[in-house]
Design a protein around this motif. Structure first.
Motif, PDB file in Angstrom:
ATOM      1  N   UNK A  22       0.864  -1.104  -0.048  1.00 52.85           N
ATOM      2  CA  UNK A  22       0.000  -0.167  -0.153  1.00 52.85           C
ATOM      3  C   UNK A  22       0.892   1.304  -0.082  1.00 52.85           C
ATOM      4  N   UNK A  23       0.438   2.346  -0.651  1.00 54.40           N
ATOM      5  CA  UNK A  23       0.925   3.389  -0.721  1.00 54.40           C
ATOM      6  C   UNK A  23       0.693   4.452  -1.894  1.00 54.40           C
ATOM      7  N   UNK A  24       1.437   5.364  -2.165  1.00 53.16           N
ATOM      8  CA  UNK A  24       1.310   6.374  -3.237  1.00 53.16           C
ATOM      9  C   UNK A  24       2.765   6.357  -3.933  1.00 53.16           C
ATOM     10  N   UNK A  25       2.678   6.184  -5.078  1.00 52.46           N
ATOM     11  CA  UNK A  25       3.718   5.756  -5.817  1.00 52.46           C
ATOM     12  C   UNK A  25       4.003   6.852  -7.141  1.00 52.46           C
ATOM     13  N   UNK A  26       5.265   7.306  -7.336  1.00 57.03           N
ATOM     14  CA  UNK A  26       5.247   8.314  -8.716  1.00 57.03           C
ATOM     15  C   UNK A  26       5.246   7.399  -9.883  1.00 57.03           C
ATOM     16  N   UNK A  27       4.546   7.856 -10.730  1.00 57.61           N
ATOM     17  CA  UNK A  27       4.597   7.339 -12.516  1.00 57.61           C
ATOM     18  C   UNK A  27       5.061   8.362 -13.071  1.00 57.61           C
ATOM     19  N   UNK A  28       4.929   8.310 -14.424  1.00 58.82           N
ATOM     20  CA  UNK A  28       5.489   9.104 -15.319  1.00 58.82           C
ATOM     21  C   UNK A  28       4.454  10.363 -15.439  1.00 58.82           C
ATOM     22  N   UNK A  29       3.068  10.049 -15.220  1.00 59.05           N
ATOM     23  CA  UNK A  29       2.009  11.129 -15.502  1.00 59.05           C
ATOM     24  C   UNK A  29       1.517  11.626 -14.399  1.00 59.05           C
ATOM     25  N   UNK A  88      -5.850 -10.228 -28.821  1.00 58.07           N
ATOM     26  CA  UNK A  88      -6.505  -8.994 -28.182  1.00 58.07           C
ATOM     27  C   UNK A  88      -5.696  -7.946 -27.927  1.00 58.07           C
ATOM     28  N   UNK A  89      -5.984  -6.587 -28.483  1.00 60.80           N
ATOM     29  CA  UNK A  89      -5.497  -5.409 -28.203  1.00 60.80           C
ATOM     30  C   UNK A  89      -6.159  -4.599 -26.912  1.00 60.80           C
ATOM     31  N   UNK A  90      -5.563  -4.204 -26.094  1.00 59.32           N
ATOM     32  CA  UNK A  90      -6.045  -3.483 -24.974  1.00 59.32           C
ATOM     33  C   UNK A  90      -5.615  -2.058 -25.239  1.00 59.32           C
ATOM     34  N   UNK A  91      -6.323  -1.065 -25.436  1.00 58.98           N
ATOM     35  CA  UNK A  91      -6.041   0.366 -25.521  1.00 58.98           C
ATOM     36  C   UNK A  91      -5.913   0.977 -24.484  1.00 58.98           C
ATOM     37  N   UNK A  92      -5.184   1.271 -23.370  1.00 58.72           N
ATOM     38  CA  UNK A  92      -5.221   1.427 -22.135  1.00 58.72           C
ATOM     39  C   UNK A  92      -5.091   0.330 -21.215  1.00 58.72           C
ATOM     40  N   UNK A  93      -3.810   0.254 -20.574  1.00 57.75           N
ATOM     41  CA  UNK A  93      -3.485  -1.093 -19.965  1.00 57.75           C
ATOM     42  C   UNK A  93      -3.990  -1.125 -18.404  1.00 57.75           C
ATOM     43  N   UNK A  94      -3.999   0.214 -17.927  1.00 59.23           N
ATOM     44  CA  UNK A  94      -4.249   0.428 -16.289  1.00 59.23           C
ATOM     45  C   UNK A  94      -3.452  -0.724 -15.709  1.00 59.23           C
ATOM     46  N   UNK A  95      -4.059  -1.526 -14.776  1.00 59.71           N
ATOM     47  CA  UNK A  95      -3.859  -2.625 -14.031  1.00 59.71           C
ATOM     48  C   UNK A  95      -3.791  -3.700 -14.593  1.00 59.71           C
ATOM     49  N   UNK A  96      -4.234  -3.957 -15.944  1.00 59.04           N
ATOM     50  CA  UNK A  96      -4.466  -5.242 -16.687  1.00 59.04           C
ATOM     51  C   UNK A  96      -5.454  -6.033 -16.277  1.00 59.04           C
ATOM     52  N   UNK A 114      -1.603  -1.683 -24.221  1.00 63.23           N
ATOM     53  CA  UNK A 114      -1.038  -0.287 -24.720  1.00 63.23           C
ATOM     54  C   UNK A 114      -1.091   0.346 -23.551  1.00 63.23           C
ATOM     55  N   UNK A 115      -0.006   0.936 -23.014  1.00 62.91           N
ATOM     56  CA  UNK A 115      -0.223   1.936 -21.750  1.00 62.91           C
ATOM     57  C   UNK A 115       0.874   3.264 -22.135  1.00 62.91           C
ATOM     58  N   UNK A 116       0.266   4.279 -22.067  1.00 65.94           N
ATOM     59  CA  UNK A 116       1.089   5.674 -22.117  1.00 65.94           C
ATOM     60  C   UNK A 116       2.135   5.819 -21.312  1.00 65.94           C
ATOM     61  N   UNK A 117       1.663   5.402 -20.058  1.00 66.72           N
ATOM     62  CA  UNK A 117       2.871   5.727 -18.833  1.00 66.72           C
ATOM     63  C   UNK A 117       3.723   4.657 -18.698  1.00 66.72           C
ATOM     64  N   UNK A 118       4.785   4.669 -18.870  1.00 67.84           N
ATOM     65  CA  UNK A 118       5.850   3.513 -18.763  1.00 67.84           C
ATOM     66  C   UNK A 118       6.030   2.975 -17.411  1.00 67.84           C
ATOM     67  N   UNK A 119       6.183   3.967 -16.578  1.00 73.29           N
ATOM     68  CA  UNK A 119       6.738   3.886 -15.146  1.00 73.29           C
ATOM     69  C   UNK A 119       5.172   3.080 -14.428  1.00 73.29           C
ATOM     70  N   UNK A 120       4.069   3.410 -14.942  1.00 67.91           N
ATOM     71  CA  UNK A 120       2.798   2.458 -14.318  1.00 67.91           C
ATOM     72  C   UNK A 120       2.760   1.111 -15.034  1.00 67.91           C
ATOM     73  N   UNK A 121       3.285   1.143 -16.200  1.00 65.69           N
ATOM     74  CA  UNK A 121       3.354  -0.284 -16.914  1.00 65.69           C
ATOM     75  C   UNK A 121       4.388  -1.122 -16.114  1.00 65.69           C
ATOM     76  N   UNK A 122       5.457  -0.586 -15.506  1.00 66.07           N
ATOM     77  CA  UNK A 122       6.259  -1.446 -15.039  1.00 66.07           C
ATOM     78  C   UNK A 122       6.045  -1.613 -13.642  1.00 66.07           C
ATOM     79  N   UNK A 139       3.134  -2.853 -24.101  1.00 68.80           N
ATOM     80  CA  UNK A 139       3.658  -1.832 -24.959  1.00 68.80           C
ATOM     81  C   UNK A 139       3.199  -0.593 -24.553  1.00 68.80           C
ATOM     82  N   UNK A 140       4.366  -0.064 -24.180  1.00 72.49           N
ATOM     83  CA  UNK A 140       4.421   1.586 -23.788  1.00 72.49           C
ATOM     84  C   UNK A 140       4.347   2.367 -24.963  1.00 72.49           C
ATOM     85  N   UNK A 141       3.261   3.355 -25.311  1.00 69.95           N
ATOM     86  CA  UNK A 141       3.160   4.084 -26.331  1.00 69.95           C
ATOM     87  C   UNK A 141       1.883   4.878 -26.396  1.00 69.95           C
TER      88      UNK A 141
END
Length: 281
Positions: A22-29, A88-96, A114-122, A139-141
């Motif tokens: 649990x916690x608040x984490x920095x991501x790219x966005x 399947x192609x997911x546009x917007x990955x979120x937590x998958x 596909x997730x725009x935020x690379x740090x979130x995907x990681x 896929x980050x993009x």
């Protein structure tokens, strides 16, 4: 009774390892807040920039907390058997959440999220033990750029679940983008969008007009209050070149859910959107 939100805690850097903490984490966005679900011991809630985004049950990937995800899953399940080799192609990955569902229900599926935020995907990859490639590739993009780069007839199911705040970025709603989706979809495929809108339903009507212009068969799935314009919420609008959403089991399942929902078939969808102008670039 609604969910009670846990107290916010900022996660120290050393807590950002394998598995959810649990916690608040920095991501790219901005920030991502990870909260334990007080009602499900193995459940986790994910908030992006203070907006509830996803829910994951680590022990049961087939459990979908959000109604619109259950509607999309039910639509797919009524269209394909569990042994289908879905692409399947997911546009917007979120937590998958949906990607985990399809990996469990369709073991032969191959998915790209596909997730725009690379740090979130990681972080999501670390926290939720997602299936590895080739079962699921992150896929980050930017969703439109990725879609436009894909090969014709290369996906069976495309799910658009991209939001900036409470709205989908307009470049992902237009006639031109939808034409690219149609190009990438294989015959018999389904394009499903998560549309968020307010009581005036202006966006939903324009999205319906956009999809009915692109596909010969469409459906809308939503709860009655949303369809009557009584609240802000989500509806699923889907299109295909073959009939969809007509399975009686799917329709019964919508009525028996925690939030009973209705399905509008193509003629109703066209009436809903016929006075609105499709989105364009």
């Amino acid at each position: 009774m609604g969910r009670q939100r846990p107290n916010r805690t900022t996660a120290p850097a050393e807590a950002d390892g394998k598995g959810p903490v649990p916690g608040v984490y920095p991501i790219d966005t901005g920030t991502c807040e990870l909260q334990p679900d007080g009602y499900r011991p193995s459940g986790w809630l994910v908030r992006i920039n203070d907006v509830q985004s996803s829910h994951v049950d680590l022990d049961d990937p087939t459990y979908l907390e959000f109604e619109y995800m259950r509607w999309i899953a039910g639509l797919a399940d009524s269209h394909w058997s569990s042994d289908a080799r879905l692409r399947v192609l997911h546009l917007g990955a979120g937590a998958c959440s949906l990607a985990r569902y399809f990996a469990a229900v369709y073991p032969n599926a191959r998915q790209v999220a596909v997730e725009l935020d690379g740090k979130l995907a990681e972080r999501v990859r670390d926290w939720f033990d997602l299936p590895r490639a080739p079962l699921l590739r992150l896929r980050v993009g930017e969703a439109r750029e990725v879609t436009e780069s894909l090969t014709e007839d290369s996906r069976d199911l495309i799910i658009r679940d991209v939001f900036s705040g409470s709205r989908t970025p307009q470049p992902l709603t237009t006639t031109e983008f939808t034409a690219q989706v149609r190009r990438v979809l294989a015959p018999g495929g389904i394009y499903a969008v998560n549309c968020g809108d307010g009581p005036d339903l202006t966006t939903a009507r324009r999205e319906a007009a956009t999809l009915t212009a692109a596909f010969p068969h469409t459906v809308i799935v939503a709860d009655p209050a949303m369809l009557k314009g009584r609240r802000y919420g989500n509806m699923v609008i889907a299109g295909s070149d073959t009939p969809i959403g007509e399975d009686s089991g799917f329709i019964r399942g919508l009525l028996s859910g925690g939030l009973p929902a209705h399905v509008w078939h193509d003629s109703q969808v066209r009436r809903f959107g016929n006075t609105s102008v499709p989105f364009t670039d």
